[in-house]
Design a protein around this motif. Structure first.
Motif, PDB file in Angstrom:
ATOM      1  N   GLN A 297       0.828  -1.206   0.000  1.00 26.06           N
ATOM      2  CA  GLN A 297       0.000   0.000   0.000  1.00 26.06           C
ATOM      3  C   GLN A 297       0.862   1.257   0.000  1.00 26.06           C
ATOM      4  O   GLN A 297       0.594   2.216  -0.726  1.00 26.06           O
TER       5      GLN A 297
ATOM      6  N   GLU B 162       3.900   1.496  -1.161  1.00 25.77           N
ATOM      7  CA  GLU B 162       4.465   1.596  -2.505  1.00 25.77           C
ATOM      8  C   GLU B 162       3.467   2.244  -3.467  1.00 25.77           C
ATOM      9  O   GLU B 162       3.817   3.123  -4.262  1.00 25.77           O
ATOM     10  N   ARG B 163       2.217   1.801  -3.398  1.00 28.16           N
ATOM     11  CA  ARG B 163       1.227   2.317  -4.350  1.00 28.16           C
ATOM     12  C   ARG B 163       0.975   3.801  -4.141  1.00 28.16           C
ATOM     13  O   ARG B 163       0.856   4.563  -5.095  1.00 28.16           O
ATOM     14  N   ARG B 164       0.915   4.228  -2.877  1.00 30.01           N
ATOM     15  CA  ARG B 164       0.689   5.661  -2.604  1.00 30.01           C
ATOM     16  C   ARG B 164       1.855   6.488  -3.154  1.00 30.01           C
ATOM     17  O   ARG B 164       1.668   7.550  -3.729  1.00 30.01           O
TER      18      ARG B 164
ATOM     19  N   HIS C  72       1.602   6.547  -6.954  1.00 29.08           N
ATOM     20  CA  HIS C  72       0.586   7.520  -7.396  1.00 29.08           C
ATOM     21  C   HIS C  72       1.109   8.949  -7.248  1.00 29.08           C
ATOM     22  O   HIS C  72       0.953   9.776  -8.137  1.00 29.08           O
TER      23      HIS C  72
END
Ligand code: HXC
Length: 257
Positions: free
Chosen positions: A224, A226-228, A231
């Motif tokens: 999570q 990493e994804r933030r 983005h």
């Protein structure tokens, strides 16, 4: 800035810190710690620096914390000054740090190399945590970082018996990223550093933070995070430039913004 125990140089976007206490095989005394932390922090904050190399001499990256300086200290004194804690600031710097290791990386020397983001070793490198021979245990992160780097069984072997690991075993075990002939160590480290420094600094810094988060999180939290970060990078000019350059079949020209 002039430092007592290290040499600092710059080559384009690469900063190089060379440990320079040859008579003590680069043993890490308090002055060395303060010098390395100060120099590395200054390079980290400099927008014109995109990677940092930390290296020693041909014979020794560093033969450990300075045993002579420590020998007579009391537990109360060690606790009061929180001995070794300034190194935490070095480990936390986000500009990619490459340890270029030739010869001995023992005790604090091995631990300092492990604080870097990756290790490149000369075929002469020797890694070890011999503190048990001195009646102590590793004190600069060795019991924590070595197990994460090479697993429990090998970490226990090294920390309990004090045996040294050569460069070949260190690469096989995942402690070092690459092994090269000793006379090519600095060229190779420079190539790697220049490659990284030619890319976007803020993006590389976010990559360092995201990879290091894996030490601290569950898989789900880490993914999570990493994804933030991923983005968020779409707000950078460098993401726009990188993807535009791909479409236009040209090399990206990153502005580090
Ligand atoms: C202070 C050191 C030193 C060290 C070497 N020297 N290592 N001084 N602290 N960690 C000094 C020697 O005393 C000697 O000084 C000079 O450097 C050259 O070293 P020699 O021993 O003569 O060289 P050589 O015979 O080639 O042997 C190299 C070596 C050996 C195998 C690396 O120096 C060695 O075993 N060093 C100690 C390694 C070690 O135990 N490191 C862990 C430290 S504890 P003179 O004045 O005699 O010429 C640590 C973590 C602490 O790092 C965490 C717990 C608090």
């Amino acid at each position: 800035t002039e430092y007592e125990t290290i040499l600092v140089s710059r080559d384009g976007r690469v900063g190089v810190i060379t440990l320079n206490r040859p008579k003590a095989l680069n043993a890490l005394n308090e002055q060395t710690m303060n010098d390395v932390v100060a120099a590395a922090t200054e390079l980290d904050r400099d927008p014109d620096i995109g990677a940092i190399i930390l290296t020693g001499s041909e014979k020794a990256f560093a033969a450990g914390a300075d045993i002579k300086e420590m020998a007579t200290k009391s537990a109360a004194e060690m606790y009061r000054v929180d001995f070794f804690s300034p190194w935490d600031a070095f480990a936390r710097l986000r500009t990619p740090k490459i340890a270029a290791v030739s010869g001995y990386a023992l005790g604090g020397g091995c631990e300092l190399a492990m604080m870097c983001d990756l290790i490149i070793a000369a075929d002469t490198a020797k890694f070890g945590q011999p503190e048990i021979n001195l009646g102590v245990i590793p004190g600069m992160g060795g019991t924590q970082r070595l197990i994460r780097a090479i697993g429990k069984s090998k970490a226990m072997d090294m920390i309990l018996t004090a045996r040294q690991m050569d460069a070949e075993e260190a690469e096989r075990s995942g402690l070092v990223a690459r092994v090269v002939p000793a006379d090519q160590l600095l060229d190779t480290a420079n190539d790697v550093a220049r490659t990284i420094a030619g890319l976007s600094k803020p993006v590389a810094q976010h990559a360092v933070e995201a990879v290091n988060a894996a030490y601290e999180t569950t898989l789900q939290q880490g993914v999570q995070y990493e994804r933030r970060v991923f983005h968020g990078l779409f707000s950078t000019a460098d993401q726009k430039e990188g993807m535009t350059a791909f479409s236009e079949k040209r090399k990206a020209n990153f502005t580090h913004e």
